[in-house]
Design a protein around this motif. Sequence first.
Motif, PDB file in Angstrom:
ATOM      1  N   PHE A  59       0.814  -1.215   0.000  1.00  0.00           N
ATOM      2  CA  PHE A  59       0.000   0.000   0.000  1.00  0.00           C
ATOM      3  C   PHE A  59       0.851   1.269   0.000  1.00  0.00           C
ATOM      4  O   PHE A  59       0.350   2.347   0.316  1.00  0.00           O
ATOM      5  CB  PHE A  59      -0.935   0.001   1.216  1.00  0.00           C
ATOM      6  CG  PHE A  59      -2.003  -1.051   1.162  1.00  0.00           C
ATOM      7  CD1 PHE A  59      -3.254  -0.769   0.636  1.00  0.00           C
ATOM      8  CD2 PHE A  59      -1.749  -2.335   1.606  1.00  0.00           C
ATOM      9  CE1 PHE A  59      -4.238  -1.742   0.573  1.00  0.00           C
ATOM     10  CE2 PHE A  59      -2.727  -3.321   1.550  1.00  0.00           C
ATOM     11  CZ  PHE A  59      -3.965  -3.030   1.027  1.00  0.00           C
ATOM     12  N   LEU A  62      -0.229   4.398  -1.908  1.00  0.00           N
ATOM     13  CA  LEU A  62      -1.238   5.251  -1.277  1.00  0.00           C
ATOM     14  C   LEU A  62      -0.608   6.526  -0.727  1.00  0.00           C
ATOM     15  O   LEU A  62      -1.184   7.617  -0.837  1.00  0.00           O
ATOM     16  CB  LEU A  62      -1.932   4.478  -0.145  1.00  0.00           C
ATOM     17  CG  LEU A  62      -3.045   5.203   0.609  1.00  0.00           C
ATOM     18  CD1 LEU A  62      -4.309   5.224  -0.233  1.00  0.00           C
ATOM     19  CD2 LEU A  62      -3.323   4.525   1.942  1.00  0.00           C
ATOM     20  N   GLN A  72     -10.937   7.272   2.377  1.00  0.00           N
ATOM     21  CA  GLN A  72     -10.123   6.420   1.524  1.00  0.00           C
ATOM     22  C   GLN A  72      -8.944   5.847   2.310  1.00  0.00           C
ATOM     23  O   GLN A  72      -8.550   4.695   2.097  1.00  0.00           O
ATOM     24  CB  GLN A  72      -9.615   7.221   0.324  1.00  0.00           C
ATOM     25  CG  GLN A  72     -10.715   7.677  -0.625  1.00  0.00           C
ATOM     26  CD  GLN A  72     -10.206   8.620  -1.705  1.00  0.00           C
ATOM     27  OE1 GLN A  72      -9.465   9.570  -1.408  1.00  0.00           O
ATOM     28  NE2 GLN A  72     -10.578   8.373  -2.938  1.00  0.00           N
ATOM     29  N   ILE A  73      -8.402   6.650   3.215  1.00  0.00           N
ATOM     30  CA  ILE A  73      -7.314   6.175   4.066  1.00  0.00           C
ATOM     31  C   ILE A  73      -7.792   5.039   4.950  1.00  0.00           C
ATOM     32  O   ILE A  73      -7.126   3.991   5.076  1.00  0.00           O
ATOM     33  CB  ILE A  73      -6.762   7.331   4.923  1.00  0.00           C
ATOM     34  CG1 ILE A  73      -6.087   8.378   4.037  1.00  0.00           C
ATOM     35  CG2 ILE A  73      -5.774   6.813   5.970  1.00  0.00           C
ATOM     36  CD1 ILE A  73      -5.650   9.623   4.775  1.00  0.00           C
ATOM     37  N   VAL A  75     -10.360   3.010   4.504  1.00  0.00           N
ATOM     38  CA  VAL A  75     -10.650   1.820   3.683  1.00  0.00           C
ATOM     39  C   VAL A  75      -9.367   1.057   3.396  1.00  0.00           C
ATOM     40  O   VAL A  75      -9.315  -0.184   3.519  1.00  0.00           O
ATOM     41  CB  VAL A  75     -11.355   2.228   2.373  1.00  0.00           C
ATOM     42  CG1 VAL A  75     -11.376   1.069   1.381  1.00  0.00           C
ATOM     43  CG2 VAL A  75     -12.780   2.687   2.655  1.00  0.00           C
ATOM     44  N   ASN A  76      -8.318   1.772   3.025  1.00  0.00           N
ATOM     45  CA  ASN A  76      -7.046   1.102   2.720  1.00  0.00           C
ATOM     46  C   ASN A  76      -6.374   0.554   3.970  1.00  0.00           C
ATOM     47  O   ASN A  76      -5.716  -0.494   3.909  1.00  0.00           O
ATOM     48  CB  ASN A  76      -6.113   2.070   1.989  1.00  0.00           C
ATOM     49  CG  ASN A  76      -6.466   2.214   0.523  1.00  0.00           C
ATOM     50  OD1 ASN A  76      -6.089   1.399  -0.302  1.00  0.00           O
ATOM     51  ND2 ASN A  76      -7.208   3.262   0.199  1.00  0.00           N
ATOM     52  N   THR A  77      -6.527   1.239   5.104  1.00  0.00           N
ATOM     53  CA  THR A  77      -6.006   0.693   6.358  1.00  0.00           C
ATOM     54  C   THR A  77      -6.712  -0.605   6.711  1.00  0.00           C
ATOM     55  O   THR A  77      -6.082  -1.561   7.188  1.00  0.00           O
ATOM     56  CB  THR A  77      -6.190   1.704   7.512  1.00  0.00           C
ATOM     57  OG1 THR A  77      -5.727   2.981   7.113  1.00  0.00           O
ATOM     58  CG2 THR A  77      -5.409   1.262   8.745  1.00  0.00           C
ATOM     59  N   LYS A  79      -8.038  -2.785   4.577  1.00  0.00           N
ATOM     60  CA  LYS A  79      -7.522  -3.823   3.692  1.00  0.00           C
ATOM     61  C   LYS A  79      -6.134  -4.283   4.141  1.00  0.00           C
ATOM     62  O   LYS A  79      -5.839  -5.484   4.178  1.00  0.00           O
ATOM     63  CB  LYS A  79      -7.450  -3.299   2.256  1.00  0.00           C
ATOM     64  CG  LYS A  79      -8.799  -2.998   1.628  1.00  0.00           C
ATOM     65  CD  LYS A  79      -8.620  -2.416   0.234  1.00  0.00           C
ATOM     66  CE  LYS A  79      -9.952  -2.052  -0.405  1.00  0.00           C
ATOM     67  NZ  LYS A  79      -9.755  -1.414  -1.749  1.00  0.00           N
ATOM     68  N   MET A  80      -5.276  -3.304   4.469  1.00  0.00           N
ATOM     69  CA  MET A  80      -3.916  -3.642   4.871  1.00  0.00           C
ATOM     70  C   MET A  80      -3.891  -4.474   6.140  1.00  0.00           C
ATOM     71  O   MET A  80      -3.152  -5.459   6.249  1.00  0.00           O
ATOM     72  CB  MET A  80      -3.113  -2.356   5.044  1.00  0.00           C
ATOM     73  CG  MET A  80      -1.603  -2.571   5.151  1.00  0.00           C
ATOM     74  SD  MET A  80      -1.075  -2.888   6.842  1.00  0.00           S
ATOM     75  CE  MET A  80      -1.391  -1.306   7.576  1.00  0.00           C
ATOM     76  N   SER A 117      -5.034   3.689  11.691  1.00  0.00           N
ATOM     77  CA  SER A 117      -5.967   4.567  10.974  1.00  0.00           C
ATOM     78  C   SER A 117      -5.777   6.008  11.423  1.00  0.00           C
ATOM     79  O   SER A 117      -5.711   6.933  10.592  1.00  0.00           O
ATOM     80  CB  SER A 117      -7.415   4.117  11.210  1.00  0.00           C
ATOM     81  OG  SER A 117      -7.651   2.829  10.680  1.00  0.00           O
ATOM     82  N   TRP A 120      -2.297   7.288  10.164  1.00  0.00           N
ATOM     83  CA  TRP A 120      -2.267   7.603   8.737  1.00  0.00           C
ATOM     84  C   TRP A 120      -3.026   8.894   8.445  1.00  0.00           C
ATOM     85  O   TRP A 120      -2.591   9.697   7.618  1.00  0.00           O
ATOM     86  CB  TRP A 120      -2.853   6.448   7.921  1.00  0.00           C
ATOM     87  CG  TRP A 120      -1.902   5.302   7.738  1.00  0.00           C
ATOM     88  CD1 TRP A 120      -0.748   5.079   8.430  1.00  0.00           C
ATOM     89  CD2 TRP A 120      -2.012   4.228   6.795  1.00  0.00           C
ATOM     90  NE1 TRP A 120      -0.137   3.926   7.998  1.00  0.00           N
ATOM     91  CE2 TRP A 120      -0.894   3.381   6.991  1.00  0.00           C
ATOM     92  CE3 TRP A 120      -2.945   3.882   5.835  1.00  0.00           C
ATOM     93  CZ2 TRP A 120      -0.689   2.231   6.244  1.00  0.00           C
ATOM     94  CZ3 TRP A 120      -2.745   2.731   5.080  1.00  0.00           C
ATOM     95  CH2 TRP A 120      -1.632   1.918   5.283  1.00  0.00           C
ATOM     96  N   ASN A 434     -18.452   4.646  -0.129  1.00  0.00           N
ATOM     97  CA  ASN A 434     -17.995   3.575   0.766  1.00  0.00           C
ATOM     98  C   ASN A 434     -18.570   3.871   2.141  1.00  0.00           C
ATOM     99  O   ASN A 434     -19.025   4.983   2.416  1.00  0.00           O
ATOM    100  CB  ASN A 434     -16.462   3.440   0.785  1.00  0.00           C
ATOM    101  CG  ASN A 434     -15.764   4.674   1.305  1.00  0.00           C
ATOM    102  OD1 ASN A 434     -15.855   5.009   2.485  1.00  0.00           O
ATOM    103  ND2 ASN A 434     -15.067   5.382   0.408  1.00  0.00           N
TER     104      ASN A 434
END
Length: 457
Positions: A59, A62, A72-73, A75-77, A79-80, A117, A120, A434
Amino acid sequence: MSKGRYGHFVKYAIILGDLFILNILYYCIFGWYGHIDVLLTPMVWTGVNIAYLISAFMFTDLHDQRVLFAEQIVVNTTKMCLIYAALLFATLWILNIPDFSLKLVGLFIAILYVVLSLWWIMSRKLIKFYRSLGFNYKRVIIIGYADAGKKLISEMNSDPGYGFKIMGVFDCVPINEQLPYYTGKLSEIEDFIKENYIDEIYCSLSNTGGILERILNVAENNAADFYFVPQVGPYIIRQFELNTVGDIPTLSARPNPLSRSINRVIKRVFDIIVSGFFLAIFPIILIPVAIIIKLTSPGPIFFKQKRTGYRGQEFMCYKFRTMLVNDESDKKQATANDPRKTAFGNWMRKMSIDELPQFYNVFKGDMSIVGPRPHMIKHTQEYSALIDKYMLRHTIKPGITGWAQVNGLRGETRELWQMQRRVEYDVWYTENWNLWLDIKIIVRTIFNAITGEEAAC
């Protein structure tokens, strides 16, 4: 003067911060809280960190993005951390760690997810602040002063924290030299790039006469990154993916998130839970509001009106009555100093209390908590004829609050452009939905309701 301004160090600094957080939590939870010495051996510690680095480096792109929203941050956290959880359990299994507490490992990952989260998001805020001071910026030029180029300039300048410094705009046709940033013709680009150490080139011109090839060669010969900006309409704002058919590049539009069944289920379950909880406590609000409405003006407590809903279907929308009973409610929009409004009704509108009965519409399934605001039937008929792609906002359920509303686009629409802007925001929401975006909008709506909104009428 150097190019790039050390932007590549940003993602590595964030990962170092990740590792610091990871190891602090690792020793606190397994050592201090869990007293599990078997998980504190050097081999396990190495595995825990390597598993994280593998998932984190998936990631890193990102952190290179200069325009990124908090949802968006998150959501990616999410997933990670899911990937990391899988890698961590695989690591513990491969290392044959006996009797480790599944509950404690789950607690470790859950706390890590929350803290990461926040980290970030906070690091993004710090970087944006640093960039707004004039550091870590990208020196860019834009080629093409058509609609896409103008919109790109507006986006880049919308937040100094993005860190874009527009050095110039070039075009292949004569342009009014008084326009902002206009620098010259295409023939002047290469000398300008060399003299001004340009980092990025954004081109919104079509490939007439091999223009793209020439500009791409100029970019490659001067170590500048090249980006092509397709000319699309104002309402086509979803993200595109680059694919190929043989050797031919193609741009494909990503499906709307809510076109997927799982996302629709998630949104509906969220709506039912939140609206159900609110309706359970609704009498606490209903009783005093109903009494005041009855004492201040004759008429019913609730105002009912047909509105346009999902896929253009009509439904009965409920609100607390804020006006004197009148014959123009289905025709005339409320204005700032509307004589039909009662004093208490005006206050309810400022605080958005009049919208609360719509939680019943949400529970029924006519509406969602977040979505484009439903318009009266007359307005739908009028604006659908005047605004291109107006009906796109009805491809999802209408909402009590929405992306346009929390961005200040609410209240009376005196001119057509005001409704056009709302439609742009509504369509953006449908293309970028989302769950975390819904939560962000709800939080901002609550904040706006507490502080009051001047635009509300």
